[in-house]
Design a protein around this motif. Structure first.
Motif, short mmCIF file in Angstrom:
data_model
loop_
_atom_site.label_atom_id
_atom_site.label_comp_id
_atom_site.label_asym_id
_atom_site.label_seq_id
_atom_site.Cartn_x
_atom_site.Cartn_y
_atom_site.Cartn_z
N PHE A 35 0.85 -1.19 0.00
CA PHE A 35 0.00 0.00 0.00
C PHE A 35 0.89 1.24 0.00
CE2 PHE A 35 -4.36 -1.43 1.88
CZ PHE A 35 -4.63 -2.09 0.70
N ARG A 36 1.83 1.26 0.99
CA ARG A 36 2.70 2.43 1.12
C ARG A 36 4.12 2.07 0.70
NH1 ARG A 36 -0.39 1.48 5.18
NH2 ARG A 36 -2.12 2.87 5.63
N GLY A 37 4.99 3.08 0.71
CA GLY A 37 6.37 2.81 0.31
C GLY A 37 6.50 2.94 -1.20
N THR A 100 -0.04 -11.78 10.82
CA THR A 100 0.13 -11.05 9.56
C THR A 100 -1.03 -10.11 9.28
OG1 THR A 100 0.69 -11.22 7.22
CG2 THR A 100 -0.90 -12.84 8.05
N GLN A 101 -0.67 -8.98 8.67
CA GLN A 101 -1.69 -8.05 8.19
C GLN A 101 -2.06 -8.41 6.75
OE1 GLN A 101 -0.42 -3.80 9.43
NE2 GLN A 101 1.39 -5.06 9.68
N ASN A 102 -1.31 -9.33 6.16
CA ASN A 102 -1.53 -9.67 4.75
C ASN A 102 -2.74 -10.58 4.60
OD1 ASN A 102 0.70 -8.18 4.32
ND2 ASN A 102 2.08 -9.91 3.95
N LEU A 118 -4.72 -11.11 10.79
CA LEU A 118 -5.41 -10.01 11.49
C LEU A 118 -6.43 -9.30 10.61
CD1 LEU A 118 -2.84 -7.92 13.57
CD2 LEU A 118 -4.81 -9.22 14.39
N HIS A 119 -6.19 -9.28 9.30
CA HIS A 119 -7.09 -8.56 8.40
C HIS A 119 -7.87 -9.50 7.48
CE1 HIS A 119 -4.41 -4.75 9.01
NE2 HIS A 119 -5.19 -4.99 10.02
N GLY A 120 -8.01 -10.75 7.91
CA GLY A 120 -8.80 -11.70 7.14
C GLY A 120 -8.02 -12.30 5.99
N THR A 193 6.41 -3.96 7.28
CA THR A 193 5.19 -3.20 7.59
C THR A 193 5.55 -1.77 7.95
OG1 THR A 193 3.36 -2.93 9.16
CG2 THR A 193 5.18 -4.33 9.89
N SER A 194 4.71 -0.84 7.47
CA SER A 194 4.97 0.57 7.76
C SER A 194 4.57 0.92 9.19
CB SER A 194 4.20 1.46 6.77
OG SER A 194 2.83 1.15 6.81
N LEU A 195 3.89 0.00 9.89
CA LEU A 195 3.48 0.18 11.30
C LEU A 195 2.65 1.44 11.51
CD1 LEU A 195 6.73 -1.07 13.12
CD2 LEU A 195 4.53 -2.23 13.03
P1 NAD Z 1 2.28 -0.94 3.93
O1 NAD Z 1 2.06 -0.98 2.47
O2 NAD Z 1 1.72 0.19 4.69
O3 NAD Z 1 3.86 -0.93 4.22
C1 NAD Z 1 4.74 -1.82 3.59
C2 NAD Z 1 6.12 -1.57 4.12
O4 NAD Z 1 6.96 -2.58 3.59
C3 NAD Z 1 6.71 -0.23 3.72
O5 NAD Z 1 7.24 0.41 4.88
C4 NAD Z 1 7.81 -0.58 2.73
O6 NAD Z 1 8.93 0.26 2.87
C5 NAD Z 1 8.17 -2.00 3.16
N1 NAD Z 1 8.71 -2.85 2.10
C6 NAD Z 1 8.44 -2.81 0.76
N2 NAD Z 1 9.09 -3.80 0.14
C7 NAD Z 1 9.79 -4.49 1.09
C8 NAD Z 1 10.67 -5.61 1.06
N3 NAD Z 1 10.95 -6.26 -0.08
N4 NAD Z 1 11.21 -6.02 2.23
C9 NAD Z 1 10.94 -5.38 3.39
N5 NAD Z 1 10.13 -4.29 3.47
C10 NAD Z 1 9.55 -3.87 2.34
O7 NAD Z 1 1.79 -2.33 4.49
P2 NAD Z 1 1.25 -2.74 5.91
O8 NAD Z 1 2.05 -2.10 6.97
O9 NAD Z 1 1.09 -4.21 5.84
O10 NAD Z 1 -0.21 -2.10 6.07
C11 NAD Z 1 -1.13 -1.86 5.06
C12 NAD Z 1 -2.30 -2.78 4.89
O11 NAD Z 1 -2.10 -3.30 3.62
C13 NAD Z 1 -2.48 -3.99 5.72
O12 NAD Z 1 -3.69 -3.82 6.38
C14 NAD Z 1 -2.66 -5.17 4.73
O13 NAD Z 1 -3.86 -5.84 5.03
C15 NAD Z 1 -2.80 -4.51 3.42
N6 NAD Z 1 -2.13 -5.09 2.23
C16 NAD Z 1 -1.88 -6.42 2.13
C17 NAD Z 1 -1.22 -6.93 1.02
C18 NAD Z 1 -0.98 -8.41 0.94
O14 NAD Z 1 -1.77 -9.20 1.45
N7 NAD Z 1 0.12 -8.83 0.33
C19 NAD Z 1 -0.79 -6.07 0.01
C20 NAD Z 1 -1.06 -4.69 0.14
C21 NAD Z 1 -1.73 -4.22 1.27
#
Ligand code: NAD
Length: 249
Positions: A35-37, A100-102, A118-120, A193-195
């Motif tokens: 999502f971020r980054g 996991t948030q994933n 945590l997020h299903g 995670t961006s925490l």
């Molecule tokens: P986030 O997108 O907010 O943050 C991701 C973080 O990962 C960033 O800080 C980034 O710098 C870092 N990052 C990017 N590539 C990396 C790598 N190769 N190794 C290590 N770090 C890396 O994600 P978040 O904190 O999980 O929170 C956002 C929400 O996004 C969650 O609620 C989640 O449910 C959802 N989400 C999930 C998925 C998935 O299931 N794969 C994908 C996108 C978003």
């Protein structure tokens, strides 16, 4: 070798109740955008418009149009060396679980046994009316002809992936389990995670308050780096296998 990785290996090797918290970054090297980054989806979409329950209910077709695109990537994705390293850490007893948030299911695909989502999960969808569930892969296959997808059982009613959208309550059992694991942990490994999404970001805070040592592995700085004993800025698919290798040495 990244700075701090030796110390991280020592901490994990000595852990009795290690715990990992992962976010979208751990799946970035499997081709699923964060999502971020850098390259994050929120540079392209407005999160509230795309991922809130209010906007889903107002316009499910708009949600599913984006979900169709993201699903075609996520459903084909395979675990990367970071996921595999976390499964190896669990098998060897260095962590007891992955919170996991994933929603992509890749930790289980990699062999992690104790996964708290945590997020299903994005692997199933649910009818908001009759509650019938079906695999997301089957719904994905009919999105070309049906947008938004409808329930095959009660007809007419819109289907929603079993993921937690902004504005929806957290799953109670998973949330309670995550915090119970955090409060018992002695080493907290935070990866990708961006925490900034709560209450998920409270998991490492509870761990640290309960006496755990924290290791952060993330591509960019996080708001909790100052609370960590070790911070490694790097890609999880490279750092985590190296950590496992050092522990095994
Ligand atoms: P986030 O997108 O907010 O943050 C991701 C973080 O990962 C960033 O800080 C980034 O710098 C870092 N990052 C990017 N590539 C990396 C790598 N190769 N190794 C290590 N770090 C890396 O994600 P978040 O904190 O999980 O929170 C956002 C929400 O996004 C969650 O609620 C989640 O449910 C959802 N989400 C999930 C998925 C998935 O299931 N794969 C994908 C996108 C978003």
């Amino acid at each position: 070798m990244p700075d701090g990785i030796d110390r991280a290996a020592e901490l994990l090797a000595a852990a009795h109740h290690g715990l990992a918290l992962t976010g979208a970054g751990v799946s970035a090297e499997s081709g699923i955008p964060t999502f971020r980054g850098e390259g994050g989806l929120w540079t392209k979409y407005d999160p509230v418009k795309v991922s809130s329950i209010d906007s889903f209910l107002a316009d499910p077709a708009a949600y599913w149009t984006v979900a169709k695109q993201r699903g075609s990537v996520a459903l084909k994705a395979k675990p990367n060396p970071g996921h595999l390293a976390l499964a190896a850490l669990e098998s060897a007893g260095h962590i007891v679980a992955v919170v996991t948030q994933n929603t992509d299911g890749l930790h289980r695909d990699a062999g992690s046994r104790h996964v708290v989502e945590l997020h299903g999960s994005g692997r199933t969808v649910e009818c908001l009316s009759c509650g019938r569930r079906e695999p997301r892969s089957e719904v994905q296959a009919r999105l070309d002809v049906e947008m938004p997808p409808r329930c095959l059982s009660c007809g007419g009613t819109v289907l929603k992936p079993t993921v937690v959208l902004f504005g929806e309550p957290m799953p109670q059992a998973a949330t309670e389990e995550a915090f119970a694991l955090a409060s018992r942990s002695d080493v907290m490994l935070v990866v990708g995670t961006s925490l900034v999404v709560f209450p998920a970001a409270d998991v490492p805070l509870v761990a640290v308050r309960s006496g755990a040592r924290m290791i952060v592995v993330n591509a960019e700085p996080t708001p909790f780096d100052r609370l960590a004993e070790v911070v490694i800025h790097g890609r999880s698919g490279e750092v985590l296998p190296e950590l496992v290798r050092l522990i095994d040495e």
